[in-house]
Design an enzyme around this catalytic site. Structure first.
Site, PDB file in Angstrom:
ATOM      1  N   ASP A  62      47.495  62.836  54.190  1.00 13.37           N
ATOM      2  CA  ASP A  62      47.057  63.542  52.993  1.00 13.37           C
ATOM      3  C   ASP A  62      47.564  64.982  52.980  1.00 13.37           C
ATOM      4  O   ASP A  62      46.848  65.934  53.329  1.00 13.37           O
ATOM      5  CB  ASP A  62      45.531  63.522  52.906  1.00 13.37           C
ATOM      6  CG  ASP A  62      44.995  62.105  52.748  1.00 13.37           C
ATOM      7  OD1 ASP A  62      45.770  61.226  52.341  1.00 13.37           O
ATOM      8  OD2 ASP A  62      43.802  61.880  53.034  1.00 13.37           O
TER       9      ASP A  62
ATOM     10  N   GLU B 221      41.670  55.797  61.774  1.00  8.31           N
ATOM     11  CA  GLU B 221      41.775  56.593  63.006  1.00  8.31           C
ATOM     12  C   GLU B 221      40.777  56.153  64.098  1.00  8.31           C
ATOM     13  O   GLU B 221      41.128  56.311  65.272  1.00  8.31           O
ATOM     14  CB  GLU B 221      41.577  58.080  62.684  1.00  8.31           C
ATOM     15  CG  GLU B 221      42.709  58.699  61.894  1.00  8.31           C
ATOM     16  CD  GLU B 221      42.740  58.242  60.440  1.00  8.31           C
ATOM     17  OE1 GLU B 221      43.838  58.097  59.886  1.00  8.31           O
ATOM     18  OE2 GLU B 221      41.662  57.998  59.865  1.00  8.31           O
TER      19      GLU B 221
ATOM     20  N   ASP C  22      44.179  52.134  55.635  1.00  9.95           N
ATOM     21  CA  ASP C  22      43.886  53.566  55.617  1.00  9.95           C
ATOM     22  C   ASP C  22      42.598  53.821  56.406  1.00  9.95           C
ATOM     23  O   ASP C  22      41.902  52.876  56.810  1.00  9.95           O
ATOM     24  CB  ASP C  22      43.721  54.027  54.164  1.00  9.95           C
ATOM     25  CG  ASP C  22      43.721  55.533  53.997  1.00  9.95           C
ATOM     26  OD1 ASP C  22      44.161  56.237  54.930  1.00  9.95           O
ATOM     27  OD2 ASP C  22      43.292  56.005  52.933  1.00  9.95           O
TER      28      ASP C  22
END
Length: 715
Positions: A431, A354, A351
């Site tokens: 999310d 990015e 997670d």
């Protein structure tokens, strides 16, 4: 002073050169690299400036480009930034772009390719999300199709106007691949030939998953697992978000919350569950922390423009970030999984990759940061490598997990990725929010990912952020059970979102929805085999049922699960459905009368393998196997079933079964036969149940398909 003047002169010369190259640039080379796949290379292309991570391997010439080839991109270089465009054949429907918000039909849409931690899709109104898929699928009015792959992960914008596709980057020239074939399914197969397919997943990863930010302490995790079993709600995986860590230090487990980390995983295994744990890229800056200390000693971290170790804030505070462009870093990262997974951990969740950095203007590290590269990757700035950061991370994670358990198929989920990264990780759509808007949006988002080379995906069922109502949960799970990846997940500041958290009535609906998924596991597993071997989506748009029917092109409420089951969510209003024979399918008593369960319909001409209701994949799905037969207008049907051991690699050596079935109406009877068998595995077909869906009725029977056919009287 001399040196300064010299530097100014170089800059001036570069500016002159840039102006000279502004405008159109010609195609230097075009090459046939597959069946109706053409590679276009523009003038000025340099692999050291625009490396490729999307392709599974470098394409090779297989022949000459057809003389009548019509789809030819145009290249421009404006202010040193490379762009490409393609005129769209008249009347084409456009799809793709990967993880996107908005409609399924992408004509007239624009997205930004700059992977972003975009909670509730609010940054830029959802115009940029967590992943980069510079890919467009076009379907002409006659059902023939084309695909355009822009092989660049530079920061970019993708515009899909009805008359022109544009890909505008902030980087150097890049190659473009165009596929032109007879159907969108064949185009997706061509995309898989270029970028690879998903690895065959472990079967447990296709069950239902339950997650929360976070299930701690140990007693809470046990309570969740115990409740699933006590209430007989099927589930295969319990997930652990960042709170399991020691002060958010990755590759650690808080001994105050889990006094014996091995024990909780052994406990889950004893109950038939697997466990998945989150690992982020941010490494806490702490000289006494073994991961940071080791990383510093091995010089693995990203540097700033001054070549100092870059630090940015994430969950643990100041963090350093592995430079995954370096082969040495990826190898180092892989070694960290050995001791961690020795605690009995089954899968990994990458997670925040990015990468997300708190408190910065763009929510990530500066574009001027330096990645050193290595192997076939050049030294470059973060402007070049930002969109590739998660992709390189999951490659390193996959290799590390595989090294720990080479006998098992890794399961890895990633928030950030690029096209091509499906070879290493499944994904979810980030999310999202507990709203009806996001519930409805989850269908075109997941379908679009499947049309962009990533079939193993799904949303946070029920919505991650915000409280979820009972009605929203039941509606979402009622069709969410048929996503390729089916996981309920919730933020720490929201209400409980387990299947039993909304009262007895919704608990019953939740059980029914999940039981329906488990009954379809043989069918879903077979669909994943098609995804693994041919790059086909597991969740597909309804127009795949009839690619020539223009009325289906924009339908984004209903969807196909595999090729033969139509899923119509309870929220759907006036969905446009494919014509022809589609018979209602009931899998659990009462499921067709529920206001929350999706309607399921079986395509005429198909045979769908259906299993028993099981609580987890360790139990026998074939107790018994049921073949659901739906004859077409000619009274015929056919189907397949793929099955193997479910977790190892034995299937590569022939330890699997791939059955082909055919059925035909003869007078008032139906004859069902096993027509072909491949593989050396074992699946017992001595006792098979049969359900024939015919003109709104259901006829049932059973028999032995090993050495004989099954005959059912339909009178």
């Amino acid at each position: 002073m001399k040196k300064k003047l010299s530097l100014l002169r170089v800059v001036a010369l570069l500016l002159v050169a840039q102006v000279a190259w502004a405008g159109n640039i010609h195609i230097e080379k075009k090459t046939l690299v597959g069946d109706r796949i053409v590679e276009f290379v523009p003038q000025g292309y340099d692999a050291s400036r625009t490396p490729s991570l999307m392709l599974a391997q470098e394409p090779v010439k297989v022949g000459e480009v057809p003389a009548n080839w019509m789809l030819i991109p145009q290249y421009t270089l404006i202010d040193g930034k490379a762009n490409a465009s393609l005129d769209v054949p008249e009347g084409s429907s456009l799809y793709g772009g990967g993880e996107v918000t908005g409609p399924l039909l992408r004509n007239g849409q624009k997205i930004k390719m700059w992977n972003t931690d975009n909670g509730m899709y609010r940054v830029d109104d959802g115009a940029r999300l967590y992943q980069t898929h510079p890919w467009v699928l076009g379907v002409r009015p006659d059902g023939t199709a084309f695909g355009v792959l822009f092989d660049s992960f530079w920061k970019a914008e993708l515009i899909t106007n009805s008359d022109k596709i544009e890909f505008n980057t902030e980087g150097a020239p890049f190659r473009t691949y165009i596929i032109d074939r007879n159907s969108p399914q064949e185009v997706l197969k061509g995309l898989a030939e270029l970028t690879g397919t998903i690895s065959m997943p472990p079967r447990w990863s296709l069950g239902y998953h339950q997650s929360r930010f976070s299930y701690v302490p140990e007693s809470r995790a046990k309570e969740i697992a115990d409740t699933f079993r006590e209430k007989k709600i099927p589930c295969d995986v319990i997930w652990f978000d960042i709170n399991y860590m020691d002060e958010f230090r990755i590759f650690t487990i808080d001994k105050k919350l889990f006094s014996n980390p091995r024990h909780i995983n052994d406990y889950l295994h004893g109950k038939g569950f697997r466990s998945v744990y989150m690992i982020d890229p941010g490494v806490k800056v702490d000289d006494n922390y073994f991961v940071y200390k080791s990383g510093k000693e091995n010089d693995v971290f990203v540097r700033d423009v001054y070549r100092n170790e870059y630090h940015g804030k994430v969950w643990p505070g100041d963090c350093a970030f592995p430079d995954f462009t370096r082969p040495e870093t990826r190898a180092w990262w892989g070694t960290l999984y050995k001791d961690f997974m020795a605690n009995g951990i089954d899968g990994i969740w990458n997670d925040m990759n990015e990468p997300s950095v708190f408190g910065t203007a763009g929510g990530t590290m500066p574009e001027s940061n330096i990645h050193l590269g290595g192997g076939n990757l050049p030294t470059g700035t973060h402007l070049l490598y930002h969109n590739a950061y998660g992709r390189l991370m999951v490659e390193a994670s996959y290799d590390g997990i595989l090294a720990v358990h080479p006998e098992r198929r890794p399961f890895l989920l990633s928030r950030s990725n690029t096209l091509g990264g499906q070879r290493y990780a499944a994904t979810w759509t980030g999310d999202n929010e507990a709203t009806y808007e996001h519930m409805k949006l989850s269908v075109p988002m997941s379908v679009t990912l499947g049309l962009s080379g990533q079939p193993f995906n799904g949303p946070d069922i029920g919505g991650f952020a915000g409280n979820t109502s009972a009605d929203l949960w039941a509606n979402w799970l009622g069709f969410g059970a048929f996503f390729p990846f089916a996981r309920g997940h919730a933020s720490c500041d929201t209400n409980n979102k387990e299947p039993w958290a909304f009262g007895k009535a919704i608990e019953k609906e939740s059980r029914m929805a999940i039981e329906r998924r488990y009954r379809l596991l043989p069918y879903i597993y077979t669909a994943f085999y098609a995804a693994h071997t041919e790059g086909q989506p597991v969740m597909a748009p309804v127009f795949f049922a009839d690619v020539k029917d223009a009325d289906l092109r924009a339908e984004e409420q209903a969807f196909l699960c595999g090729t033969d089951i139509l899923v119509i969510p309870a929220f759907a209003r006036n969905p446009v459905l494919p014509k022809g024979i589609w018979e209602n399918l009931s899998l659990i008593k009462g499921d067709t009368k529920s206001k929350y369960q999706a309607d399921l319909k079986v395509r005429g001409g198909s045979i769908v393998p259906v299993g028993a209701v099981i609580q987890n994949v360790n139990e026998n799905s074939f107790a018994p196997l049921t073949l659901v037969v739906c004859p077409d207008e000619n009274g015929k049907a056919k189907g397949t079933l793929y099955w193997d051991e479910g977790e190892g690699w034995e299937f590569r050596k022939g330890d699997y079964k791939l059955f082909s079935f055919e059925a035909e109406l003869q007078g008032k009877s139906l004859i069902l036969k096993l027509t072909d068998t491949k593989g050396e595995g074992h699946v017992d077909l001595d006792k098979v149940k049969v359900e024939v869906l015919y003109k709104g009725t259901v006829r049932r029977g059973e028999g032995n398909l090993v050495n004989e056919s099954i005959k059912l009287n339909l009178r």
